[in-house]
Enzyme design. Structure first.
Site, short mmCIF file in Angstrom:
data_model
loop_
_atom_site.label_atom_id
_atom_site.label_comp_id
_atom_site.label_asym_id
_atom_site.label_seq_id
_atom_site.Cartn_x
_atom_site.Cartn_y
_atom_site.Cartn_z
N TRP A 264 0.82 -1.21 0.00
CA TRP A 264 0.00 0.00 0.00
C TRP A 264 0.85 1.26 0.00
CZ3 TRP A 264 -4.37 -0.63 -2.08
CH2 TRP A 264 -5.10 -1.80 -1.88
N LYS B 68 -12.70 -2.04 6.27
CA LYS B 68 -11.95 -3.03 7.05
C LYS B 68 -12.33 -2.95 8.53
CE LYS B 68 -8.78 -3.24 3.39
NZ LYS B 68 -8.06 -2.31 2.54
N ASP C 66 -2.05 6.40 6.41
CA ASP C 66 -3.09 5.54 5.87
C ASP C 66 -3.37 4.47 6.93
OD1 ASP C 66 -4.65 3.68 4.60
OD2 ASP C 66 -3.25 3.27 2.96
#
Ligand code: PLP
Length: 362
Positions: free
Chosen positions: A103, A197, A173
């Site tokens: 990511w 999530k 993030d």
């Protein structure tokens, strides 16, 4: 009601049963209005109270930090990878990134489209199986922000402490670990997370940031890509993802009822310990992927001796009602995502299954 799956999906992921049942109960007639929350104007008082309540809860769970605002955006965390440099990476400045996994890679790639970037630290040479040393970050004088990925969902590594950045705003993030533990948001200029999530269903991205950062005026980018547009209009400049925001509010209500972030952290530590201990005590039958010091509380990555055996593990586990244990296609192996809403009982059942599988195939 049918038995619920042991859901270890990486995202979208398990939601608390209580939340699903509450949503079901008010699905058709929301609090006596004669319509679903999905059928209402986002300009009406009913929706607006849900919207504002979700923002208040997000801040309350973080201890009501001073000067912070909450935005609801769309386009997922992936759109934030671009919005951050669009808004903050001015000419002559540098966006710095800590490279910790898949990511972080994607975030950096987007920033490169807009301006100058630098790598403050990286664990790429170790296949991202650890968090790099944070005490010797390389930050150019012109650094506009330092971006980190607090939990790498695919590799299964998580920051155990956050870097000190002085005057440089720290942006994180937190898509796969927001609210999994007690967090001091004051360290951050901005945190963001796709909801699917740890916060709710897909469709909404939560941004929590210092108001003065969000208020910065940038004129040469489209209106919908400016944080200031969302700040000025309380995230109601255009139609928000109203059902997703409602669900996030209900998940936050559930977190509060369970005892807040302290309780989440305690439960997550117990769940993760159950599985990591099982891996460590298997005499090498199961092998954890991440450096033990940097292991994630949310995404437990591990391997077996061969890919054949891993395939068999997935197949057998599915027969027993386990979902989502196959590792991400880019790295292979196995992964159990143990987000807030995954109950302890699911983790206990998985630990027991792993034991039995080892006895049969070890
Ligand atoms: C899932 C994930 C993303 C991507 O989120 P989208 O909402 O699908 O764009 C970004 N970062 C991390 C850490 C993730 O886990």
């Amino acid at each position: 009601m049918n038995k619920r799956a042991y859901n270890f999906n990486a995202g979208p992921a398990a939601l608390p049963l209580k939340v699903l049942e509450r949503a079901q109960a008010e699905f058709v007639d929301f609090r006596g209005t004669g319509m679903s929350i999905m059928e209402m104007s986002h300009r009406g008082a009913v929706y607006e109270s849900v919207h504002n309540e979700a923002q208040e809860r997000l801040l309350r769970l973080l201890g009501n930090p001073k000067g912070y605002k909450v935005l609801f955006l769309q386009g997922g965390a992936s759109t934030q990878f671009a919005m951050i440099p669009m808004n903050f990476l001015k000419q002559g400045t540098v966006g710095s990134y800590v490279m910790t996994g898949s990511w972080a890679d994607k975030a950096l790639k987007e920033a490169k489209l807009f301006g100058e970037t630098s790598i403050a630290a990286s664990s790429k040479e170790d296949q991202y199986m650890r968090i790099p040393d944070l005490d010797h970050l390389e930050l150019p004088d012109r650094t506009a922000y330092l971006h980190i990925t607090s939990n790498e969902t695919i590799e299964g590594v998580q920051f155990q402490k956050y870097p000190e950045t002085g005057q440089v705003p720290l942006i994180a993030d937190m898509s796969s670990d927001i609210f999994c533990r007690v967090t001091d948001v004051n360290k951050f200029g901005m945190i963001y997370a796709g909801a699917q999530k740890n916060l709710g269903p897909s469709g909404v991205t939560v941004v929590i940031a210092k108001e003065d950062k969000l208020a910065e005026q940038v004129e040469n980018i489209p209106t919908m890509f400016r944080y200031s547009t969302f700040l000025k209009n309380n995230s109601l400049y255009n139609t928000p993802p109203s059902f997703s925001v409602y669900m996030v509010n209900e998940v936050l209500r559930w977190i509060e009822e369970e005892g807040g972030l302290t309780a989440m952290e305690q439960m997550n530590r117990e769940k993760a310990a159950l599985l990591y201990d099982g891996i460590d005590q298997s005499g090498g039958f199961y092998r954890g992927c991440a450096e033990p010091r940097d292991r994630s509380l949310m995404n437990i990555t591990f391997r077996l001796a061969s890919e054949e055996l891993e395939k068999l593990f997935v197949k057998e586990s599915e027969k027993e009602g386990f979902i989502g244990l196959k590792g991400h296609r880019s790295v292979g192996g196995l992964r159990a995502s143990t987000y807030n809403a995954v109950p302890y009982e699911s983790c206990k059942a998985l630990a027991d299954f792993m034991d039995v599988f080892q006895k049969q195939h070890g």
